[in-house]
Write a protein that holds these residues in place. Structure first.
Motif, PDB file in Angstrom:
ATOM      1  N   VAL A  45      -6.174   2.660  -0.449  1.00 59.82           N
ATOM      2  CA  VAL A  45      -4.711   2.448  -0.541  1.00 59.82           C
ATOM      3  C   VAL A  45      -4.151   3.479   0.564  1.00 59.82           C
ATOM      4  O   VAL A  45      -3.108   3.249   1.124  1.00 59.82           O
ATOM      5  CB  VAL A  45      -4.182   2.759  -2.094  1.00 59.82           C
ATOM      6  N   ARG A  55       3.851   1.748  -1.266  1.00 59.02           N
ATOM      7  CA  ARG A  55       4.582   1.657  -2.556  1.00 59.02           C
ATOM      8  C   ARG A  55       3.447   2.172  -3.518  1.00 59.02           C
ATOM      9  O   ARG A  55       3.620   3.151  -4.523  1.00 59.02           O
ATOM     10  CB  ARG A  55       4.918   0.395  -3.197  1.00 59.02           C
ATOM     11  N   TRP A  56       2.267   1.663  -3.562  1.00 62.90           N
ATOM     12  CA  TRP A  56       1.166   2.003  -4.526  1.00 62.90           C
ATOM     13  C   TRP A  56       0.650   3.550  -4.336  1.00 62.90           C
ATOM     14  O   TRP A  56       0.519   4.241  -5.092  1.00 62.90           O
ATOM     15  CB  TRP A  56      -0.041   1.157  -4.332  1.00 62.90           C
ATOM     16  N   ARG A 113       0.762  -1.088   0.073  1.00 69.36           N
ATOM     17  CA  ARG A 113      -0.024  -0.012   0.111  1.00 69.36           C
ATOM     18  C   ARG A 113       0.929   1.318  -0.159  1.00 69.36           C
ATOM     19  O   ARG A 113       0.391   2.133  -0.786  1.00 69.36           O
ATOM     20  CB  ARG A 113      -1.120   0.110   1.133  1.00 69.36           C
ATOM     21  N   ILE A 163       0.928   6.242  -7.051  1.00 66.80           N
ATOM     22  CA  ILE A 163      -0.281   7.061  -7.532  1.00 66.80           C
ATOM     23  C   ILE A 163      -0.024   8.483  -7.122  1.00 66.80           C
ATOM     24  O   ILE A 163      -0.645   9.432  -8.061  1.00 66.80           O
ATOM     25  CB  ILE A 163      -1.410   6.724  -6.446  1.00 66.80           C
TER      26      ILE A 163
END
Length: 73
Positions: free
Chosen positions: A60, A10-11, A8, A15
């Motif tokens: 996220v 990293r995402w 999460r 994003i």
């Protein structure tokens, strides 16, 4: 399947690095289509696009600022 805390994080970074510039381009494009609208219309466009951008990624970003719950103490 739930994402781990590391995934999460990293995402969230991806994003923010890719999604934020895309959001800015989308806002500018929509406002250019409207041919310099009034202040209130411009503000409404920014608010609507901001909400539409953030809603799909809410899961996220939830809890990213907290310590890693899976880390050993």
């Amino acid at each position: 399947m739930a994402l781990s805390y590391k995934a999460r994080k990293r995402w969230a970074l991806v994003i923010l690095l890719v999604g934020m510039p895309a959001y800015v381009v989308a806002c500018v494009t929509v406002l250019n289509w409207l041919d310099r609208p009034s202040f209130l219309v411009e503000l409404l466009v920014y608010i609507v696009l901001g909400i539409l951008w953030a809603l799909p990624f809410k899961f996220v970003f939830k809890g990213i600022g907290q310590p890693d719950p899976d880390a050993e103490k």
